[in-house]
Design an enzyme around this catalytic site. Structure first.
Site, mmCIF file in Angstrom:
data_model
loop_
_atom_site.group_PDB
_atom_site.id
_atom_site.type_symbol
_atom_site.label_atom_id
_atom_site.label_comp_id
_atom_site.label_asym_id
_atom_site.label_seq_id
_atom_site.Cartn_x
_atom_site.Cartn_y
_atom_site.Cartn_z
ATOM 1 N N CYS A 184 -12.093 36.861 -60.384
ATOM 2 C CA CYS A 184 -11.925 35.977 -59.221
ATOM 3 C C CYS A 184 -12.931 34.841 -59.287
ATOM 4 O O CYS A 184 -12.685 33.743 -58.803
ATOM 5 C CB CYS A 184 -12.135 36.749 -57.927
ATOM 6 S SG CYS A 184 -11.142 38.229 -57.802
ATOM 7 N N GLU B 267 -10.044 39.546 -50.002
ATOM 8 C CA GLU B 267 -10.598 38.640 -51.012
ATOM 9 C C GLU B 267 -9.426 38.159 -51.844
ATOM 10 O O GLU B 267 -8.721 38.957 -52.450
ATOM 11 C CB GLU B 267 -11.639 39.386 -51.855
ATOM 12 C CG GLU B 267 -12.624 38.446 -52.530
ATOM 13 C CD GLU B 267 -12.144 37.997 -53.894
ATOM 14 O OE1 GLU B 267 -11.419 36.976 -53.944
ATOM 15 O OE2 GLU B 267 -12.466 38.656 -54.882
#
Length: 502
Positions: free
Chosen positions: A296, A262
């Site tokens: 994020c 990720e």
């Protein structure tokens, strides 16, 4: 009370856990409180390359026993870990607040997420353990899963408990032996997770806590021929490097490595002319400045249609002025510090670039005693500007003016990332069109774009935001498992067992 208890432990030393033992190390690093960097949260021992090899050998030795441990037993350890975290909830929240500067309310939500991961993945492995039955008359056909082997988890500092826990327990409950290398700036919280897993009954060698430098111990474990799975959350630069290195076959390696990565985002919220601006302004403020923009999933671009652009800008600026900026542990704080001096300086450089590319609509001041950056809003930002394209990971938001909804979608999709995105609109055709055309892994309509919940909004992106299935979703554990098909012809004439064999 929880903060007082945690403060009494400040300065304590945290050592790596290798093969069930805490081991001394040649090198240590201080973990500091970002709200007040004169406070040392703890001293963390960093493993050497030789100790990384010892951990790998211990994992290999433990694997045959752990892979044969029934899935229900492994799930039971995760559920116990979830219960223990629930009991230590206030203390774990305090560690998160003090080690990574996350405001209290958000730290508490992070502990909830870690608990959810334990319970959800425990349920998931029991579902998958049943396999699939494709029997026909005269032949049994079973589709089953087995663990892959050794998993290396490289976790980030911005969700130091939830993401570290989620990646680690997913690997463990699937039957893999797991080495956790946390970010250096959040290694004390990872040490607390280690205590929880030990207390929950994880066998020695099955889980190991291996803090160390990414360029040394981390790189060694990524490149090790006995590593089967690498679960990583962090920067695009490091993620791409891991992906490339994992693809290179090493001497003695007899398998291809699986990489789950990720790698961040450049997340956009579109506000069209039919949007409820009360809702949109609050949603953008919370999405952009929650945890100082260091999620994020944080909003870093807002695309606003021409008819409402000026009104939206005025209201966004006024709403942002009302945010409380201060030490993370103060209950009133909404925007705390950023993680360290490097992050602060990097964000400031982006702010200077932004001043050369666009107009400053708001720049709030910030305290001096910690690593603080006040929220900044840029207006009239070109879609191809540096601050429109690169991940800043700080409290900086770029507001872009567009003429119509088609242009809004084009600009929204005009980055290398595809993690989260949002739309504020009351126009059904816009909502329908955006669901189909916007390129993000998690798309939110008329709400904030952060705060994904396990088993409700499974989380993850595509394009250069990462590879792999979504965390907290039904496909996630499959990445840690090897599927197998076993077929047996049962049209035989009785049994003829070998004497002495079971």
């Amino acid at each position: 009370m929880a903060f007082q208890g945690v403060r009494r432990q400040f300065g304590k030393t945290y050592l790596p856990l290798i093969n069930g033992e805490y081991v001394n190390t040649p090198e240590f690093v201080d973990s500091l409180n970002p709200s007040n960097f004169s406070e040392v949260i703890g001293k963390v021992g960093l493993i050497s390359v030789e100790q990384a090899e010892q951990a790998m050998q211990a994992a290999k030795a433990a694997f045959p026993g752990w892979r044969k441990t029934p899935a229900s037993e492994r799930a039971g350890i995760l559920r116990k870990a979830g219960d223990l975290m629930e009991e230590r909830r206030a203390e774990l929240s305090a560690w998160i607040v003090l080690e990574v500067g996350k405001p209290v309310k958000e730290a508490d939500a992070e502990v909830s997420e870690a608990i959810d991961f334990c319970r959800y993945y425990a349920d998931e492995i029991e579902r998958l353990d049943k396999g699939v039955n494709y029997d026909i008359p005269g032949e049994t056909n079973r589709y089953i899963y087995q663990p892959r082997g050794i998993a290396v988890v490289i976790s980030p500092w911005n969700f130091p408990l939830a993401i570290a826990c989620g990646m680690t327990v997913a690997a463990l409950v699937s039957g893999n032996c797991t080495l956790l290398k946390p970010a250096e700036t959040s290694s004390v919280i990872a040490a607390k997770l280690t205590e929880v897993l030990i207390d929950a009954g994880i066998p020695k060698g099955v889980f190991q806590y291996v803090p160390g430098k990414g360029s040394q111990a981390g790189a060694y474990l990524v490149n090790h021929p006995d590593t089967h799975v690498i679960a990583f959350t962090g920067s695009q630069e490091v993620g791409c490097k891991i992906y490339a290195e994992a693809a290179t076959l090493k001497p003695g390696q007899k398998h291809m490595k699986r990489v789950i990565a990720e790698m961040g985002g450049k997340n956009t919220i579109i506000v069209d002319e039919s949007a409820d601006l009360d809702q949109a302004v609050i949603g953008v403020v919370q999405s952009a400045f929650g945890y100082s923009g260091q999620k994020c999933s944080a909003c870093s671009r807002v695309i606003v249609l021409q008819p409402i652009y000026d009104t939206f800008m005025r209201r966004l600026v006024e709403a942002t002025k009302s945010l409380n900026i201060g030490e993370a542990e103060l209950p009133s704080t909404q925007v705390g510090p950023v993680i360290d001096a490097n992050a602060r300086d990097r964000i400031r450089e982006y702010i200077e670039k932004g001043k050369a590319e666009a107009q400053v609509a708001l720049e709030l001041s910030a305290p001096n005693q910690g690593y603080f950056v006040g929220p900044v809003i840029f207006s009239e930002v070109p879609p191809d500007a540096v601050i429109s394209q690169q991940e800043i990971f700080g409290p900086v938001v770029a507001v872009i003016r567009v003429q119509d909804f088609a242009e809004a979608l084009t600009v929204a999709n005009g980055t290398n990332y595809a993690l989260t995105g949002g739309l504020y609109s009351r126009t059904p055709s816009h909502i329908e069109q955006a669901q189909t055309e916007i390129e993000v892994g998690n798309f939110y309509i008329n709400r904030t774009i952060t705060g994904a919940i396990v088993a409700r909004q499974p989380f993850g992106g595509f394009k250069l935001s990462g590879v792999g299935s979504k965390a907290g979703g039904p496909d996630y554990l499959l990445q840690f498992l090897e599927p197998r098909t076993i077929t047996e012809n049962i049209q035989r004439q009785g049994f003829a067992p070998i004497e002495g064999a079971d």
